[in-house]
Motif scaffolding. Structure first.
Motif, PDB file in Angstrom:
ATOM      1  N   TRP A   1     -14.658   2.186 -11.535  1.00  0.00           N
ATOM      2  CA  TRP A   1     -14.634   1.464 -10.264  1.00  0.00           C
ATOM      3  C   TRP A   1     -13.510   1.935  -9.346  1.00  0.00           C
ATOM      4  CZ3 TRP A   1     -18.695  -1.315  -8.896  1.00  0.00           C
ATOM      5  CH2 TRP A   1     -19.518  -1.874  -9.889  1.00  0.00           C
TER       6      TRP A   1
ATOM      7  N   ARG B   1     -25.644   1.390 -10.937  1.00  0.00           N
ATOM      8  CA  ARG B   1     -25.983  -0.035 -11.013  1.00  0.00           C
ATOM      9  C   ARG B   1     -26.130  -0.618  -9.618  1.00  0.00           C
ATOM     10  NH1 ARG B   1     -23.955  -2.862 -16.249  1.00  0.00           N
ATOM     11  NH2 ARG B   1     -24.038  -1.113 -17.669  1.00  0.00           N
TER      12      ARG B   1
ATOM     13  N   GLU C   1      -8.864  -0.721 -17.192  1.00  0.00           N
ATOM     14  CA  GLU C   1     -10.242  -1.164 -17.389  1.00  0.00           C
ATOM     15  C   GLU C   1     -11.123  -0.717 -16.210  1.00  0.00           C
ATOM     16  OE1 GLU C   1     -11.391  -2.751 -20.100  1.00  0.00           O
ATOM     17  OE2 GLU C   1     -13.387  -2.618 -19.214  1.00  0.00           O
TER      18      GLU C   1
ATOM     19  N   ARG D   1     -18.314  -4.948  -5.325  1.00  0.00           N
ATOM     20  CA  ARG D   1     -19.764  -5.065  -5.215  1.00  0.00           C
ATOM     21  C   ARG D   1     -20.205  -5.787  -3.963  1.00  0.00           C
ATOM     22  NH1 ARG D   1     -21.299  -7.035 -11.238  1.00  0.00           N
ATOM     23  NH2 ARG D   1     -22.173  -5.065 -11.977  1.00  0.00           N
TER      24      ARG D   1
ATOM     25  N   SER E   1     -21.429   2.573 -12.899  1.00  0.00           N
ATOM     26  CA  SER E   1     -21.309   1.539 -11.870  1.00  0.00           C
ATOM     27  C   SER E   1     -22.044   1.920 -10.589  1.00  0.00           C
ATOM     28  CB  SER E   1     -19.830   1.311 -11.552  1.00  0.00           C
ATOM     29  OG  SER E   1     -19.131   1.081 -12.736  1.00  0.00           O
ATOM     30  N   GLU E   2     -21.908   3.162 -10.195  1.00  0.00           N
ATOM     31  CA  GLU E   2     -22.535   3.606  -8.953  1.00  0.00           C
ATOM     32  C   GLU E   2     -24.044   3.397  -9.016  1.00  0.00           C
ATOM     33  OE1 GLU E   2     -22.320   7.762  -8.448  1.00  0.00           O
ATOM     34  OE2 GLU E   2     -23.483   7.710  -6.573  1.00  0.00           O
TER      35      GLU E   2
ATOM     36  N   SER F   1     -14.181   0.727 -23.562  1.00  0.00           N
ATOM     37  CA  SER F   1     -13.493  -0.132 -22.614  1.00  0.00           C
ATOM     38  C   SER F   1     -14.204  -1.459 -22.721  1.00  0.00           C
ATOM     39  CB  SER F   1     -13.661   0.408 -21.192  1.00  0.00           C
ATOM     40  OG  SER F   1     -15.034   0.420 -20.842  1.00  0.00           O
ATOM     41  N   SER F   2     -13.818  -2.408 -21.880  1.00  0.00           N
ATOM     42  CA  SER F   2     -14.638  -3.603 -21.837  1.00  0.00           C
ATOM     43  C   SER F   2     -15.993  -3.214 -21.256  1.00  0.00           C
ATOM     44  CB  SER F   2     -13.998  -4.658 -20.947  1.00  0.00           C
ATOM     45  OG  SER F   2     -12.981  -5.289 -21.655  1.00  0.00           O
ATOM     46  N   PRO F   3     -17.018  -3.970 -21.589  1.00  0.00           N
ATOM     47  CA  PRO F   3     -18.334  -3.618 -21.044  1.00  0.00           C
ATOM     48  C   PRO F   3     -18.365  -3.801 -19.532  1.00  0.00           C
ATOM     49  CG  PRO F   3     -18.403  -5.717 -22.233  1.00  0.00           C
ATOM     50  CD  PRO F   3     -17.064  -5.120 -22.491  1.00  0.00           C
ATOM     51  N   ILE F   4     -19.265  -3.089 -18.895  1.00  0.00           N
ATOM     52  CA  ILE F   4     -19.442  -3.239 -17.452  1.00  0.00           C
ATOM     53  C   ILE F   4     -20.232  -4.521 -17.210  1.00  0.00           C
ATOM     54  CG2 ILE F   4     -20.435  -2.182 -15.398  1.00  0.00           C
ATOM     55  CD1 ILE F   4     -20.032   0.513 -16.675  1.00  0.00           C
ATOM     56  N   LEU F   5     -19.824  -5.308 -16.219  1.00  0.00           N
ATOM     57  CA  LEU F   5     -20.526  -6.566 -15.951  1.00  0.00           C
ATOM     58  C   LEU F   5     -22.005  -6.290 -15.697  1.00  0.00           C
ATOM     59  CD1 LEU F   5     -18.042  -8.550 -13.684  1.00  0.00           C
ATOM     60  CD2 LEU F   5     -18.484  -8.814 -16.119  1.00  0.00           C
ATOM     61  N   PRO F   6     -22.850  -7.204 -16.125  1.00  0.00           N
ATOM     62  CA  PRO F   6     -24.290  -6.976 -15.962  1.00  0.00           C
ATOM     63  C   PRO F   6     -24.716  -6.850 -14.502  1.00  0.00           C
ATOM     64  CG  PRO F   6     -23.877  -8.843 -17.428  1.00  0.00           C
ATOM     65  CD  PRO F   6     -22.560  -8.445 -16.833  1.00  0.00           C
ATOM     66  N   LEU F   7     -25.816  -6.165 -14.300  1.00  0.00           N
ATOM     67  CA  LEU F   7     -26.463  -6.148 -12.986  1.00  0.00           C
ATOM     68  C   LEU F   7     -26.699  -7.581 -12.525  1.00  0.00           C
ATOM     69  CD1 LEU F   7     -29.225  -3.530 -13.841  1.00  0.00           C
ATOM     70  CD2 LEU F   7     -27.483  -3.213 -12.073  1.00  0.00           C
TER      71      LEU F   7
ATOM     72  N   GLU G   1     -18.098 -16.855 -18.900  1.00  0.00           N
ATOM     73  CA  GLU G   1     -16.804 -16.355 -19.368  1.00  0.00           C
ATOM     74  C   GLU G   1     -16.833 -14.876 -19.736  1.00  0.00           C
ATOM     75  OE1 GLU G   1     -14.945 -18.704 -22.331  1.00  0.00           O
ATOM     76  OE2 GLU G   1     -14.992 -20.527 -21.130  1.00  0.00           O
ATOM     77  N   THR G   2     -17.926 -14.427 -20.329  1.00  0.00           N
ATOM     78  CA  THR G   2     -17.936 -13.045 -20.825  1.00  0.00           C
ATOM     79  C   THR G   2     -18.605 -12.068 -19.868  1.00  0.00           C
ATOM     80  OG1 THR G   2     -20.052 -13.366 -21.969  1.00  0.00           O
ATOM     81  CG2 THR G   2     -18.030 -13.795 -23.236  1.00  0.00           C
TER      82      THR G   2
ATOM     83  N   GLN H   1     -14.226   1.975 -16.320  1.00  0.00           N
ATOM     84  CA  GLN H   1     -15.562   1.619 -15.856  1.00  0.00           C
ATOM     85  C   GLN H   1     -15.921   2.348 -14.551  1.00  0.00           C
ATOM     86  OE1 GLN H   1     -16.703  -2.514 -15.754  1.00  0.00           O
ATOM     87  NE2 GLN H   1     -15.396  -3.063 -17.485  1.00  0.00           N
TER      88      GLN H   1
ATOM     89  N   SER I   1     -25.023 -10.120 -12.827  1.00  0.00           N
ATOM     90  CA  SER I   1     -23.855 -10.820 -12.283  1.00  0.00           C
ATOM     91  C   SER I   1     -23.645 -10.483 -10.811  1.00  0.00           C
ATOM     92  CB  SER I   1     -22.606 -10.477 -13.092  1.00  0.00           C
ATOM     93  OG  SER I   1     -22.201  -9.148 -12.821  1.00  0.00           O
TER      94      SER I   1
ATOM     95  N   VAL J   1     -11.595 -15.593 -21.967  1.00  0.00           N
ATOM     96  CA  VAL J   1     -11.537 -14.201 -21.510  1.00  0.00           C
ATOM     97  C   VAL J   1     -10.090 -13.822 -21.230  1.00  0.00           C
ATOM     98  CG1 VAL J   1     -12.373 -12.606 -19.756  1.00  0.00           C
ATOM     99  CG2 VAL J   1     -13.768 -14.574 -20.421  1.00  0.00           C
TER     100      VAL J   1
ATOM    101  N   LEU K   1     -18.886   5.301  -4.626  1.00  0.00           N
ATOM    102  CA  LEU K   1     -19.740   4.109  -4.659  1.00  0.00           C
ATOM    103  C   LEU K   1     -20.518   4.024  -3.355  1.00  0.00           C
ATOM    104  CD1 LEU K   1     -17.147   1.543  -6.051  1.00  0.00           C
ATOM    105  CD2 LEU K   1     -18.971   2.693  -7.299  1.00  0.00           C
ATOM    106  N   PRO K   2     -21.745   3.503  -3.419  1.00  0.00           N
ATOM    107  CA  PRO K   2     -22.508   3.359  -2.174  1.00  0.00           C
ATOM    108  C   PRO K   2     -21.749   2.462  -1.212  1.00  0.00           C
ATOM    109  CG  PRO K   2     -23.850   2.749  -4.100  1.00  0.00           C
ATOM    110  CD  PRO K   2     -22.463   2.970  -4.584  1.00  0.00           C
TER     111      PRO K   2
END
Lengths: 496, 496
Positions: B70, A286, B64, B31, A283-284, A313-319, A184-185, B68, A321, B16, B85-86
């Protein structure tokens, strides 16, 4: 046989029964060779009289000595120190540093330089304000809720389950709740099997290192970086290769450069708010990092301990993910969500690594605290953790703003910093030739402790003028006082 | 651009926020290469309509994405997937095993045979009676008292101290109380500096092994013995040398024999009730063992985990209480005093070893649970632990007698065992050609789990007919039922 009376010393205030005190003192004397095998012990009546205790007490002591085989009882002759004991030569009491105590040093050899950990805990002076390295405020931790859960779990119904041995991988309930929470997060679609519960991020890093690293392997880290991680890698036999960190995170050109020259086993990254500089990996980078890991087949340890505390902002989704290939090991903890001292964290990885990690966990300490893990599972499930995160986020956001405002207002151009997007600390540089060590010293004299004693740069001799100021654990009033002291400390240093 | 609408899937029941769901789905698509750099995204009004959400939601999602990095926002032109972005080639979704999930296997290499721990936890079927390896009864554990302490410690006054980082060596209060406790109950005169708090005996063994053992070192252990210890030594690179165990403990002639032939780094002994055979190392052998350690300069690990549970007489004072030379490392725990699942133990040694152990502890998991440690310190201080020990001792003593009586009465000459002097289990051999594995299997079918799955002999292929029957965790009624099932299982096996 007055020797014995002089050897036995009784203290009726001790919790140990008197008869046992008598028996134990006799044993000590036998062991020391003062009472030799075959020596007769005085009759119980005589000894009782000279020790001023009841005769039954001495009889009980002798029974005890007999049960433990320290004495022989010869009918109609009396009681004697057992004959089958090795004949130890009596030693002068001064031979050992403590009469019945512990030697100061091992007789066998211990390599004092084997474990290299440098940054050991030092308690700040009682009553001091503290700019720590970035800890949450334990005063707002949902402890009442935790204890409510403990009470429930300790009830008869659950306690035979949760107080016995349990799974090495950690509470299944907690792993199931975490899998939902991460979905969810964080957009991560993992199952409970991908998760192992650890004692904070620290244990996750330790386990990963012990399972994956061989002597001479290379681990890439940012510099400045997180010294506690580096020390774990080095302890496991690895070599550290450092890359610079700029405002978008670790420099990936430098990473690729290293990869082209030598095999890389692992890369450690804190993508949200890099320790110590607080920058967020963009992001790039990542996406490029994932591509590099795929090309050069190294493991990425993604330490996302402060994912839930991102203010801009909201956090960037993890690598993790976006990792389809099994390159990323995702680690994090609740130590920052609730309290540094509540040691509970997690590691998420493909199952072949989790299996090895789980086996090592059993060897290290068998399992975690089931009560704590089950309590956490319930707090996650019923939304208590989510509510606490919202509350804490708002509070720390405000404290970040207050600290940054105060630093600007009170310290002016004596310092320079960027406002961090999230996390628990500000990375600040002293300007105008002000020496950080001198300021820290002056502030300490005025009741403000700055920093955790951690080294931030891989080379501890590197000259820099940065400090990391944790803001989350102080309320507005405390922040005002702390910056006030800091301003006065700087003034003093300038005046020197 | 209908692609986007088809990619975004909203679930209003999730915790969420919807705007974040939209943003995250867009990120995933970028991605994956489905949305390529430079591609225009639909206007917020259009997208809101087709997703059936409020326009503000889409605006928030785009904000958002912009925050981030994007997307690029080009004034008067619209919103586009960011150009920097790549350029990832689009992949078929089937290429990865889970669309947004976790790979089953790491891309980097993991040696699946690196961690050798074999005896992993297996939960007994719910509702079964269990002859475990020797665990206390958690139903009598003083949990109410623990929780009372938690509540007190969690109060504002203490929580900033005990919920922040603390000393790696463990609570100073607990170490002070333990030093007193060891002095009164075990004749050991140690200071708080000689003690490190661990997560049970297991972590003490792990730390000692990692600090002291080098590849190829030899560790002497009894056979049969404690497999969890052996596995830790082997994991640290050591070789195991086994010596036989008889009714007085490990055979010291065999120990001396080995010492004469090769250097010995360490010897592991459970002097009170040897695992698994329950015999007590006699006084004579204790003294000789200390002499051997002095002569051949090896470390003795004295695992005295069940010192407080000795029924025939008072327990024999530890080797550590008579060690003037610094040969003995004394380990024990409260896991048997209170509950196996409450992971708290200790290791006592000269300061040079404690220093290295403390550094390693920091690398492993930084510190223990301060709340648990402080609670335990208070329970020791105010005598609650002492009172609980007395109560538990009496109860387990009774249960030992009941079990031994039942085994004699119901199983007769089909089994053979000696009554253990203390501890938590009986070591029993099946006679008359009865196969232990078959009995275990039959008993399991009837609702009785026997054994923990631990191997007791160093060579797992050794043929023996022993089982270890833990009696402490069952009350009299349960013991009666358990032996009843055991008798029926044996009858079945005999009839086969």
């Amino acid at each position: 046989m007055e020797l014995l009376e002089s050897l036995v010393c009784i203290d009726k205030n001790l919790q140990v029964p008197v008869y046992l005190q008598v028996a134990n003192e006799v044993i000590c004397s036998i062991r020391k060779g003062i009472l030799k095998p075959g020596v007769a012990l005085p009759g119980s009546r005589v000894l009782a009289q000279s020790l001023n205790v009841h005769r039954k007490t001495v009889v009980a002591a002798y029974d005890e000595l007999y049960a433990q085989s320290w004495v022989d009882v010869l009918p109609r002759k009396g009681i004697f120190v057992a004959k089958n004991l090795p004949n130890i030569a009596p030693r002068a009491l001064t031979e050992a540093p403590h009469p019945v105590g512990f030697a100061r040093k091992t007789l066998y050899d211990v390599d004092d330089t084997r474990i290299i950990c440098q940054d050991m805990f030092v308690a700040p002076p009682e009553g001091n304000l503290v700019f720590n390295n970035g800890s949450p405020d334990t005063r707002i931790a949902p402890l009442e809720l935790m204890i409510r859960e403990y009470r429930r779990l300790a009830s008869q119904k659950f306690n035979t389950k949760y107080l016995m041995y349990g799974p090495e991988q950690g509470s299944e309930n907690l792993r199931i709740e975490l899998a939902k929470f991460f979905s969810e997060t964080r957009g991560m679609h993992v199952t409970a099997d991908n998760i192992i519960i650890t004692k904070g991020v620290q244990m996750a890093l330790y386990i990963i290192s012990q399972v994956l690293l061989n002597k001479g392997d290379t681990v890439i880290v940012g510099d400045p970086g997180y010294s506690m991680a580096n020390e774990v890698f080095i302890q496991a036999g690895a070599q550290i290769a450092t890359v610079p960190v700029d405002e978008f995170g670790i420099n990936l050109d430098a990473v690729e450069e290293i990869c082209k020259k030598q095999p890389i086993r692992m890369l450690f990254v804190i993508p949200h708010h890099h320790q110590p500089t607080t920058v967020t990996l963009c992001s790039e980078r990542r996406m490029r990092l994932l591509e590099l890991a795929k090309t050069y087949k190294f493991a990425i340890i993604e330490d996302d301990y402060d994912y839930d505390f991102h203010y801009a902002s909201s956090p960037i989704l993890p690598l993790a993910s976006a990792d389809d290939y099994g390159s990323v090991i995702y680690v994090g903890s609740f130590c920052k969500t609730i309290a540094s001292g509540l040691r509970i964290g997690f590691m998420i990885a493909p199952q072949n690594l989790i299996d090895q990690a789980t086996r090592l966990r059993r060897l290290i300490d068998r399992q975690g605290e089931q009560l704590l893990e089950e309590a956490m599972a319930n707090l996650l499930k019923n939304g208590d953790i989510g509510r606490h995160l919202k509350k804490a986020n708002k509070l720390y956001h405000e404290r970040r703003d207050v600290l940054c405002h105060l630093l600007k207002e009170k310290l002016g151009d004596d310092v320079s910093f960027n406002i961090p997007n999230g996390g628990f600390a500000v990375w600040m540089e002293y300007k105008n030739g002000i020496d950080r060590l001198k300021v820290t010293q002056r502030a300490a004299e005025m009741g403000l402790t700055i920093g955790s004693g951690c080294e931030h740069y891989n080379d501890p001799l590197v000259r820099h003028n940065f400090v990391r100021l944790g803001f989350a654990s102080m309320n507005v009033k405390e922040l005002e006082e702390a910056v006030d002291i800091l301003a006065r400390a700087i003034k003093k240093v300038r005046g020197e």
